[in-house]
Design a protein around this motif. Structure first.
Motif: not given
Length: 171
Positions: A69, A136-138, A140, A160
């Protein structure tokens, strides 16, 4: 043995030795498995090794991070893993591998690099948790850091992202 070492791309016949190094440095096979899966999936962007003669001293890997994103023209690389033979740690080998890898990524036109790691170690190279707040990501969190590789990299942010599929095994 570490007064002088060479940094270069690994050859395919060194993959087993790299796996052995990773297993020793991380006290288990997970990172060796990750590197193998990154290679097989085509997500590996860059690998470098530190060698002294025929002796493998260290290894670093960078893989593609995909924008899910935001500005999908931004080119992002994830640093993981970085390993140095346990008996040779704290002698500058890891730092040399990081600097060399980041220099090569800049040459290749990458915009950003990210890492999940020691917040006392990686800022010396330019990684920051502040910049990472715009990615932003898993992964973070407090150990997630980013650094600009291109002068105008922040124009692409916020985004993202998703790390390469093999990282899902470690989330």
């Amino acid at each position: 043995m570490t007064e002088s070492f060479t940094l270069r791309a690994p050859s395919a016949d060194e993959h087993a030795a790299i796996a052995t190094l990773l297993t020793a440095a991380f006290q288990g096979p997970d990172e060796a498995r990750l590197v193998d899966l990154l290679r097989r999936s085509g997500a590996m962007l860059l690998e470098r090794v530190a060698v002294d003669g025929a002796a493998l001293l260290g290894h670093i890997a960078f893989s593609r991070v995909t924008v899910t994103d935001g500005d999908d023209t931004v080119r992002i690389a994830a640093l993981a893993p970085l390993a140095v033979r346990p008996d040779l740690q704290r002698r500058g080998i890891g730092s040399a591998l990081v600097r060399d890898g980041l220099k090569e990524l800049r040459t290749r036109g990458e915009d950003l690099a990210v890492v999940v790691g020691d917040t006392a170690y990686y800022p010396r190279f330019g990684f920051s948790t502040e910049l990472a707040r715009q990615v932003s990501c898993s992964w973070s969190g407090p150990a997630f850091m980013a650094m600009a590789l291109a002068p105008d990299a922040d124009r692409h942010l916020p985004v993202s992202v998703a790390f390469a599929e093999p990282f899902a095994l470690f989330e």
